[in-house]
Design a protein around this motif. Structure first.
Motif, PDB file in Angstrom:
ATOM      1  N   VAL A 116       0.829  -1.201   0.000  1.00 28.46           N
ATOM      2  CA  VAL A 116       0.000   0.000   0.000  1.00 28.46           C
ATOM      3  C   VAL A 116       0.871   1.262   0.000  1.00 28.46           C
ATOM      4  CG1 VAL A 116      -1.575   1.384   1.425  1.00 28.46           C
ATOM      5  CG2 VAL A 116      -2.066  -1.040   1.003  1.00 28.46           C
ATOM      6  N   HIS A 117       1.977   1.218   0.740  1.00 33.18           N
ATOM      7  CA  HIS A 117       2.858   2.387   0.835  1.00 33.18           C
ATOM      8  C   HIS A 117       3.755   2.568  -0.382  1.00 33.18           C
ATOM      9  CE1 HIS A 117       2.413   4.023   4.989  1.00 33.18           C
ATOM     10  NE2 HIS A 117       1.862   2.842   5.198  1.00 33.18           N
ATOM     11  N   ARG A 122      -1.559   2.333  -7.026  1.00 32.22           N
ATOM     12  CA  ARG A 122      -2.830   1.671  -6.733  1.00 32.22           C
ATOM     13  C   ARG A 122      -3.209   0.677  -7.836  1.00 32.22           C
ATOM     14  NH1 ARG A 122      -7.482   2.606  -3.623  1.00 32.22           N
ATOM     15  NH2 ARG A 122      -9.372   1.774  -4.586  1.00 32.22           N
ATOM     16  N   VAL A 139      -3.314  -0.444   7.633  1.00 34.71           N
ATOM     17  CA  VAL A 139      -3.760   0.122   6.353  1.00 34.71           C
ATOM     18  C   VAL A 139      -5.203  -0.298   6.058  1.00 34.71           C
ATOM     19  CG1 VAL A 139      -1.451   0.321   5.362  1.00 34.71           C
ATOM     20  CG2 VAL A 139      -2.726  -1.827   5.082  1.00 34.71           C
ATOM     21  N   ASP A 154      -8.087   1.211   6.293  1.00 35.47           N
ATOM     22  CA  ASP A 154      -8.919   2.151   5.532  1.00 35.47           C
ATOM     23  C   ASP A 154      -8.638   2.049   4.029  1.00 35.47           C
ATOM     24  OD1 ASP A 154     -10.107   3.056   7.836  1.00 35.47           O
ATOM     25  OD2 ASP A 154      -8.835   4.824   8.034  1.00 35.47           O
ATOM     26  N   GLN A 155      -7.368   2.013   3.665  1.00 34.55           N
ATOM     27  CA  GLN A 155      -7.019   1.886   2.247  1.00 34.55           C
ATOM     28  C   GLN A 155      -7.414   0.508   1.719  1.00 34.55           C
ATOM     29  OE1 GLN A 155      -5.023   2.895   4.813  1.00 34.55           O
ATOM     30  NE2 GLN A 155      -3.263   4.065   4.041  1.00 34.55           N
ATOM     31  N   THR A 182     -10.834  -0.379   0.203  1.00 34.88           N
ATOM     32  CA  THR A 182     -11.140   0.122  -1.145  1.00 34.88           C
ATOM     33  C   THR A 182     -10.438  -0.703  -2.222  1.00 34.88           C
ATOM     34  OG1 THR A 182      -9.296   1.692  -1.267  1.00 34.88           O
ATOM     35  CG2 THR A 182     -11.302   2.440  -0.155  1.00 34.88           C
TER      36      THR A 182
END
Length: 272
Positions: free
Chosen positions: A31-32, A36, A54, A56-57, A60
């Motif tokens: 994620v970092h 995406r 992570v 929240d990310q 999605t």
């Protein structure tokens, strides 16, 4: 750096377009570090805020339950796995010649930074890896006590008396943030269990206890209210620390360092 984390010399590999992660710690790195659009799926653990930094990310993004069928259907050109990822899935991917990179659990900050660099290289963003390494190093440096400051003895205490001993990443993080881990005097090697009776007989100045899930009554939570602890309440302070910060390296160390520094400050304020 260990052989498992050593970087391959020569030209960087082609930038993968569909990456699947099968591990919550690798989820955070992906994620970092990744675009995406490169993330074909994370592990299902990534969506759990109690276990993931992570979440929240991740909510999605697509995810899998780590089955071979799910992963194969995603047609990945790179799979990031840990030594604990499902063996059946890894074997199936190997038979189909799907590229899988497997990572060990890092036992030190240096090993963890090496993994950040290796993941960044594999996904085609080495510059982002260096930037993340710099952020982690800055966070650890900021969490260190001032030279000559008094150190505190401490123990990480989780459900069933599970504690971190020497040779673990969290042990080094404790040392960096001003704690002396007493797991050694209980004879622990890496991770192990410390019974309540032994804790009562030889308590540290600070007991770092995991934050339980909302509405849950974990064993560690009951330990905090055990009547026997009142006897040593003047000798041992109890401070909560989110358990999701204790198992992963990489970008998670940024939050771990800050949380441990805060725990130390709180313990000192309370008279430890």
């Amino acid at each position: 750096m260990s052989g498992a984390l050593a970087m391959t010399a020569g030209a960087p590999p082609p930038r993968p377009r569909r990456i699947v992660s099968l591990n919550s710690c690798l989820d955070a790195m992906l994620v970092h570090l990744a675009d995406r659009g490169q993330i074909a799926a994370l592990s299902h653990y990534a969506r759990d805020a109690r276990a993931s930094t992570v979440a929240d990310q991740a909510r999605t993004l697509p995810y899998t339950w780590e089955s071979a069928e799910e992963v194969i259907d995603l047609m990945p050109d790179l799979v990031l796995a840990s030594q604990h990822s499902a063996l059946a899935t890894r074997n199936a991917l190997k038979r189909l010649h799907v590229p899988v990179q497997r990572f060990k659990v890092p036992r030190s900050i240096d090993e963890s930074l090496g993994q950040v660099r290796e993941v960044a290289r594999l996904i085609g963003h080495p510059d982002r890896g260096e930037a993340l390494v710099a952020r982690i190093e800055a966070a650890v440096a900021a969490a260190r006590p001032t030279p000559g400051a008094r150190r505190l003895t401490a123990l990480i205490y989780q459900p069933n008396g599970f504690a971190a001993g020497p040779g673990t990443l969290v042990d080094e993080m404790m040392a960096e943030t001003g704690f002396d881990n007493v797991a050694r005097r209980f004879g622990l090697k890496t991770w192990g269990n410390v019974g309540l009776e032994r804790l009562l007989a030889d308590p540290p100045q600070v007991l770092l206890v995991g934050v339980p899930a909302p509405g849950a009554r974990s064993w560690a939570d009951r330990v905090m209210s055990h009547p026997a602890l009142k006897v040593i309440s003047g000798r041992m302070r109890q401070v909560r620390l989110p358990e999701r910060l204790l198992y992963c390296g990489g970008p998670v160390l940024i939050e771990t360092a800050a949380a441990m520094a805060l725990a130390r400050a709180q313990a000192l304020k309370e008279g430890a």
